[in-house]
Scaffold this active site. Structure first.
Site, PDB file in Angstrom:
ATOM      1  CE  LYS A  53      -1.910   2.949   3.307  1.00 21.77           C
ATOM      2  NZ  LYS A  53      -1.113   3.715   4.261  1.00 21.77           N
ATOM      3  CG  ASN A  54       2.768   2.837   3.444  1.00 24.05           C
ATOM      4  OD1 ASN A  54       1.611   3.258   3.352  1.00 24.05           O
ATOM      5  ND2 ASN A  54       3.367   2.639   4.601  1.00 24.05           N
TER       6      ASN A  54
ATOM      7  CB  CYS B 103      -2.542   7.015  11.414  1.00 23.79           C
ATOM      8  SG  CYS B 103      -3.390   5.767  10.449  1.00 23.79           S
TER       9      CYS B 103
ATOM     10  NE  ARG C 151       1.947  10.965  10.035  1.00 26.27           N
ATOM     11  CZ  ARG C 151       1.550   9.843   9.421  1.00 26.27           C
ATOM     12  NH1 ARG C 151       0.366   9.355   9.659  1.00 26.27           N
ATOM     13  NH2 ARG C 151       2.332   9.232   8.562  1.00 26.27           N
TER      14      ARG C 151
ATOM     15  CG  ASP D 262       3.800   1.730   9.384  1.00 27.06           C
ATOM     16  OD1 ASP D 262       3.768   2.599  10.276  1.00 27.06           O
ATOM     17  OD2 ASP D 262       3.702   2.006   8.170  1.00 27.06           O
TER      18      ASP D 262
ATOM     19  NE  ARG E 269      -5.941   5.775   5.795  1.00 24.29           N
ATOM     20  CZ  ARG E 269      -4.988   6.473   6.371  1.00 24.29           C
ATOM     21  NH1 ARG E 269      -5.174   6.948   7.568  1.00 24.29           N
ATOM     22  NH2 ARG E 269      -3.857   6.715   5.759  1.00 24.29           N
TER      23      ARG E 269
HETATM   24  C1  UD1 Z   1       5.508   6.767   6.185  1.00 26.74           C
HETATM   25  C2  UD1 Z   1       4.418   5.735   6.186  1.00 26.74           C
HETATM   26  C3  UD1 Z   1       3.979   5.451   7.612  1.00 26.74           C
HETATM   27  C4  UD1 Z   1       5.171   5.041   8.464  1.00 26.74           C
HETATM   28  C5  UD1 Z   1       6.305   6.056   8.341  1.00 26.74           C
HETATM   29  C6  UD1 Z   1       7.586   5.615   9.021  1.00 26.74           C
HETATM   30  C7  UD1 Z   1       3.303   6.154   4.070  1.00 26.74           C
HETATM   31  C8  UD1 Z   1       2.098   6.656   3.369  1.00 26.74           C
HETATM   32  N1  UD1 Z   1       3.293   6.249   5.411  1.00 26.74           N
HETATM   33  O1  UD1 Z   1       4.939   7.947   6.757  1.00 26.74           O
HETATM   34  O2  UD1 Z   1       3.018   4.406   7.586  1.00 26.74           O
HETATM   35  O3  UD1 Z   1       4.791   4.965   9.819  1.00 26.74           O
HETATM   36  O4  UD1 Z   1       6.615   6.294   6.945  1.00 26.74           O
HETATM   37  O5  UD1 Z   1       8.028   4.414   8.490  1.00 26.74           O
HETATM   38  O6  UD1 Z   1       4.227   5.658   3.467  1.00 26.74           O
HETATM   39  N2  UD1 Z   1       9.448  14.147   9.948  1.00 26.74           N
HETATM   40  C9  UD1 Z   1       9.874  15.439  10.159  1.00 26.74           C
HETATM   41  N3  UD1 Z   1       9.680  16.354   9.153  1.00 26.74           N
HETATM   42  C10 UD1 Z   1       9.094  16.041   7.977  1.00 26.74           C
HETATM   43  C11 UD1 Z   1       8.651  14.710   7.770  1.00 26.74           C
HETATM   44  C12 UD1 Z   1       8.842  13.785   8.785  1.00 26.74           C
HETATM   45  O7  UD1 Z   1      10.419  15.759  11.208  1.00 26.74           O
HETATM   46  O8  UD1 Z   1       8.955  16.917   7.107  1.00 26.74           O
HETATM   47  C13 UD1 Z   1       9.623  13.144  11.026  1.00 26.74           C
HETATM   48  C14 UD1 Z   1       8.296  12.619  11.571  1.00 26.74           C
HETATM   49  O9  UD1 Z   1       7.780  13.446  12.579  1.00 26.74           O
HETATM   50  C15 UD1 Z   1       8.675  11.231  12.076  1.00 26.74           C
HETATM   51  C16 UD1 Z   1       9.828  10.819  11.143  1.00 26.74           C
HETATM   52  O10 UD1 Z   1      10.234  11.991  10.475  1.00 26.74           O
HETATM   53  O11 UD1 Z   1       9.194  11.334  13.391  1.00 26.74           O
HETATM   54  C17 UD1 Z   1       9.462   9.781  10.126  1.00 26.74           C
HETATM   55  O12 UD1 Z   1       8.366  10.252   9.343  1.00 26.74           O
HETATM   56  P1  UD1 Z   1       8.211   9.852   7.805  1.00 26.74           P
HETATM   57  O13 UD1 Z   1       9.197   8.779   7.471  1.00 26.74           O
HETATM   58  O14 UD1 Z   1       8.210  11.103   7.006  1.00 26.74           O
HETATM   59  O15 UD1 Z   1       6.766   9.222   7.761  1.00 26.74           O
HETATM   60  P2  UD1 Z   1       5.691   9.342   6.599  1.00 26.74           P
HETATM   61  O16 UD1 Z   1       6.379   9.390   5.283  1.00 26.74           O
HETATM   62  O17 UD1 Z   1       4.710  10.383   6.954  1.00 26.74           O
END
Ligand code: UD1
Length: 434
Positions: free
Chosen positions: A24-25, A119, A124, A308, A401
């Site tokens: 999915k991701n 979620c 985030r 996850d 989802r």
């Molecule tokens: C993706 C996955 C989610 C998974 C996560 C971590 C999808 C759609 N979702 O979420 O299921 O839990 O990876 O494996 O693929 N961060 C920042 N600044 C940013 C972006 C992120 O500080 O601009 C931090 C976040 O707060 C978090 C960490 O980076 O602590 C990891 O987040 P990230 O890898 O970006 O998660 P997602 O891509 O949102």
């Protein structure tokens, strides 16, 4: 759906074979990445989950053609894209809509995107996404809940990620594919779906090297062409079934997977005394001894233990005698569902917001519980499969989802699980859901 509940009669050891769907991701990122392509993309092995249907709707709202043309095949053609505005309820609901920022910026040099949801694991942020776009020459602001980004011209540069972020790595990659010159993403995320998105873009004519390592180099190309691509298997769905097999004392072959992607989970299951047999594209999970050993788990970016799979693994730890400690290192508030497990008889204490201490060996008993988010919902299903008696799970919209045919797959393994209409939702669960 929110007006439905899952009803599980627990205590049946799962047995048989389960075929894992496409990731999915990965699929959500690849669908959005198709915006960069001037031609038809045929994307195979796409799971039929609600995030995918939502994204298809958003892509169509931009003036593109998109939809399922076979059981797991989606076609996207963005040759005639008209709009740079991805807004509305569906955009706000899912996290993957952040990829519209990078893809629309890359294709149209401007993007207006509702702040993405997803979620609720605490904060985030999208600061790293915006930092990356800025390095390429784009300006951004946030007004009335919409992120507006624009650039006269995108020019490659080096982007250092202060935190390892899957979303920011993919988003900057999307913005850089059609930029002038070379973009270097330093401290990039190495998750399998980051590699899959790079492979997809390369198969459509992009020039991306190093995906799967800390440094990704993207040399901009003039245009991407259409083609066919197959999404990798879902590492998290596979892990969920592996844990469910162990949790029910079962014997299950989890097939159509890439065992290498499962290494961090496999290592923990072996440490707990679960039997594993690995094949090229499958892992058999079986219980060798009735009592599992306790262990400690820390979530980390890939190749570490995936956040996850944290809720599902926490459920399994309730079965192991002794004290186990789960430390959540990726998200700042991803243990909010623990109260639901304790309602079923688990003895888990949360320290701060990121450490769960599990006093294992407790017997779980069926209860009405809520899916607090997608993976916590899957954890409730596993808890229900393990528990004595009947468990009812509400708030299924989260589970829907990200899991394709969850009940059907579990039923084929012998689980006693059905879905029923519920109207209205009981008041105490409505309150818990707020
Ligand atoms: C993706 C996955 C989610 C998974 C996560 C971590 C999808 C759609 N979702 O979420 O299921 O839990 O990876 O494996 O693929 N961060 C920042 N600044 C940013 C972006 C992120 O500080 O601009 C931090 C976040 O707060 C978090 C960490 O980076 O602590 C990891 O987040 P990230 O890898 O970006 O998660 P997602 O891509 O949102």
């Amino acid at each position: 759906m929110n007006d439905e509940k899952m009803v599980i009669l627990g205590g049946v050891p799962l047995s048989g074979e389960v075929k894992i769907s496409g990731a999915k991701n990965s699929a959500v990122a690849i669908l959005v990445a198709s915006i960069l392509v001037n031609g038809k993309c045929v994307i195979e092995n796409v799971p039929r989950v609600s995030d995918i249907y939502d994204l298809i709707g958003i892509i169509k709202s931009l003036g593109c053609e998109a939809g399922f043309v076979g059981n797991d095949v989606v076609e996207v053609d963005c040759s005639g894209i008209k709009s740079h505005r991805a807004v509305g309820e569906a955009v706000r609901k899912i996290r993957a809509s952040s990829y519209f920022m990078g893809a629309l910026l890359g294709r149209m040099k401007k993007a207006s995107v509702d702040l993405p949801g997803g979620c609720d694991f605490g904060v985030r942020p999208i600061d790293l996404h915006l930092k990356g776009f800025k390095a390429l020459g784009a300006e951004s602001d946030i007004e009335y809940g919409v992120v507006n980004i624009k650039a006269d011209k995108l020019v490659g540069d080096t982007v250092y990620m202060d935190v390892v972020s899957v979303g920011a790595t993919i988003d900057v990659m999307l913005a850089a594919v059609l930029a002038d010159g070379m973009t270097v993403i330093d401290s990039a995320a190495k998750e399998p779906h980051v590699v899959d998105v790079a492979n997809f873009l390369n198969s459509m004519g992009a020039n991306i090297r190093g995906a799967g390592t800390d440094v990704i180099k993207i040399r901009g190309v003039k245009e991407l062409h259409g083609g066919t691509f197959s999404v990798i298997p879902d590492q998290i769905e596979a892990g969920t079934f592996m844990i469910a097999a162990a949790a029910t004392g079962g014997d299950v072959i989890v097939s159509n997977i890439i065992p290498k992607h499962m290494e961090s989970l496999s290592a923990k299951l072996e440490e707990m005394g679960v039997g594993l047999e690995e094949d090229d594209e499958a892992i058999r999970v079986y219980v060798k001894r009735p009592e599992l050993r306790r262990c400690n788990v820390k979530t980390q970016p890939y190749p570490g233990f995936p956040t996850d799979l944290q809720p599902q693994m926490l459920v399994l730890l309730t079965k192991a005698k002794g004290t186990s400690i789960m430390t959540e290192n990726v998200w700042d508030n991803r243990l909010k569902y623990v109260s639901e497990l304790n309602r079923m008889g688990a003895a888990i204490t949360v320290e701060g917001s990121d450490v769960a201490v599990v006093e294992g060996g407790t017997k779980l008993t069926g209860a009405p519980v809520c899916a607090k988010d997608l993976r916590a919902g899957a954890a409730m299903v596993i808890a229900g499969l393990m528990a004595d008696g009947v468990t009812e799970i509400y708030n299924l919209k989260y589970i829907d989802r990200g899991y394709e045919d969850l009940e059907k797959k579990l039923r084929a393994l012998g689980a006693q699980i059905t879905r029923r209409k519920v109207n209205p939702m009981p008041d105490y669960l409505k309150a818990a859901n707020k």
